[in-house]
Design an enzyme around this catalytic site. Structure first.
Site, PDB file in Angstrom:
ATOM      1  N   THR A  44       0.840  -1.209   0.000  1.00  0.00           N
ATOM      2  CA  THR A  44       0.000   0.000   0.000  1.00  0.00           C
ATOM      3  C   THR A  44       0.873   1.256   0.000  1.00  0.00           C
ATOM      4  O   THR A  44       0.570   2.233  -0.687  1.00  0.00           O
ATOM      5  CB  THR A  44      -0.901   0.005   1.253  1.00  0.00           C
ATOM      6  OG1 THR A  44      -1.672  -1.184   1.233  1.00  0.00           O
ATOM      7  CG2 THR A  44      -1.834   1.204   1.284  1.00  0.00           C
ATOM      8  N   HIS A  47       2.045   1.845  -3.414  1.00  0.00           N
ATOM      9  CA  HIS A  47       0.993   2.454  -4.251  1.00  0.00           C
ATOM     10  C   HIS A  47       0.916   3.961  -4.004  1.00  0.00           C
ATOM     11  O   HIS A  47       0.739   4.745  -4.928  1.00  0.00           O
ATOM     12  CB  HIS A  47      -0.381   1.835  -3.959  1.00  0.00           C
ATOM     13  CG  HIS A  47      -0.495   0.402  -4.366  1.00  0.00           C
ATOM     14  ND1 HIS A  47       0.111  -0.107  -5.488  1.00  0.00           N
ATOM     15  CD2 HIS A  47      -1.168  -0.640  -3.807  1.00  0.00           C
ATOM     16  CE1 HIS A  47      -0.165  -1.398  -5.592  1.00  0.00           C
ATOM     17  NE2 HIS A  47      -0.942  -1.746  -4.581  1.00  0.00           N
TER      18      HIS A  47
END
Ligand code: NAD
Ligand code: ZN
Length: 347
Positions: A44, A47
């Site tokens: 995450t 990202h």
């Protein structure tokens, strides 16, 4: 003048992040100020660092915001009304902050709270010297657990939650996708008594991590048909699949590879809708579990039991440890898939 600290901050909408000197936060009511000692990098975070469409939509309106959510640290200060932790406690954090009032919360299913907010996603994170966290989200670590291991408990919890969808004792288990969480789940499945573990992963570096965590068979799904291979080796399929890639082919393979009456626990997040042969799933009587986050606190208690008993050692997955300042190198390793977990130490 207010005290300052270092933090890796997403300052603008686009790739990258900056190491800045920012004001040190103060704990509000019900919160603790935690001095970070180690923090690990999650997909995450990558990202958010790379700034994909999800990050643009979710983080975009919030920047500037400090990144990171997987942490180990020491409670430095507590706000009013905190009785869950004390100054000096060495803690990790459950990163999902839940509301306790929605229907799933009232039913005790905190992992599917309707109003979840996440550290480092919906509020400032832990790639910093300090973070403030609701004290009820803190888990006090065993004294002998190394900081690097403690920083990775949150993703390890994803693996434990997935592996515990059903008992794996005496079962043949296929793990698809050996990112850090897939690699953890190989070790967890073994610790939970799986008799034979198959690991499917295209990246050779990561396939070898599955071997280091105790997988019996390492399969490259790009080189062979995973289903043919599994059928050849098992005769009738595996009892359980832990799907840790989110790749559409792997999810389709999972349905083909599992024995009638077996189960699939799906943690991997597909980037888009996936076409599945539901008739096959139905007629094989497969139980398909969607797994999100960790059960609070059952998963953490189970994790503690597995680690403290010595049945589970996750250190082979913690392939890189570097200083907070070196986060860009950590992100590069993650982008290249040339790592298991990358841990940033903070001192
Ligand atoms: P990761 O991206 O590091 O690992 C995924 C791995 O899958 C990679 O090593 C990749 O090479 C491999 N892969 C790609 N295609 C494959 C295929 N066809 N067959 C087998 N393997 C294939 O991810 P991670 O950090 O280890 O997390 C695992 C998954 O879980 C990700 O999809 C992540 O988004 C998801 N996740 C879900 C939750 C949740 O609450 N449900 C929480 C955390 C992570
Ligand atoms: Zn809720």
């Amino acid at each position: 003048m207010a005290e300052t600290m270092r933090a890796i901050v997403k300052t603008r909408p686009g790739p990258g992040a900056e190491l800045l000197e920012v004001p040190r936060p103060e704990p509000g009511e019900g919160e603790a100020l935690v001095r970070i000692t180690a923090t690990s990098i999650c997909g995450t975070d990558l990202h958010i660092y790379e700034w994909n469409a999800w990050a643009e939509g979710r983080i975009g309106p919030r920047i500037p915001q400090t990144m990171g959510h997987e942490l180990c640290g020491v409670v430095e200060e507590i706000g009013r009304g905190v009785d869950q932790v004390s100054v000096g406690d060495r803690v990790s954090a459950e990163t999902h902050i839940v509301c306790h009032t929605c229907l799933p919360c009232q039913r005790g299913q905190l992992e599917v709270c309707l109003n979840t907010s996440i550290l480092g996603v919906d509020r400032d994170g832990c790639f910093a010297d300090y973070i403030t966290v609701p004290a009820e989200n803190l888990w006090v670590n065993s004294p002998d657990l190394p900081d690097t291991v403690a920083s990775a408990l949150e993703p390890l919890g994803n693996a434990v939650h997935t592996a515990m969808a059903e008992s794996l004792e005496g079962r043949r288990v296929l793990v698809t996708g050996i990112g850090p969480i897939g690699a953890f789940s190989v070790g967890v499945a073994k610790a939970l008594g799986a008799t034979e573990i198959f690991a499917s992963e295209p990246n050779p570096y990561r396939r070898s991590l599955a071997g280091a965590m105790g997988a019996d068979h390492l399969i490259d799904p790009m080189a062979v048909s995973l289903t043919d291979m599994i059928m050849e080796m098992t005769g009738d399929g595996v009892d359980a699949v832990l799907e840790m890639s989110g790749h559409p082919t792997a999810i389709q393979d999972a349905i083909s590879c599992v024995i009638p009456g077996g189960h699939i626990a799906q943690l991997g997040l597909p980037p888009d809708n996936v076409t599945l042969d539901l008739n096959k799933l139905i007629f094989k009587g497969i139980r398909f579990y969607g797994i999100v986050g960790r059960r609070i606190w059952e998963t953490w208690e189970e994790m503690d039991r597995l680690l403290s008993s010595g049945d589970l050692d996750i250190t082979p997955v913690l392939t890189h440890t570097m200083e907070l300042e070196e986060f860009e190198e950590g992100m590069r390793l993650m982008e290249a898939g040339e790592c298991g977990k990358v841990v940033l130490t903070v001192s």
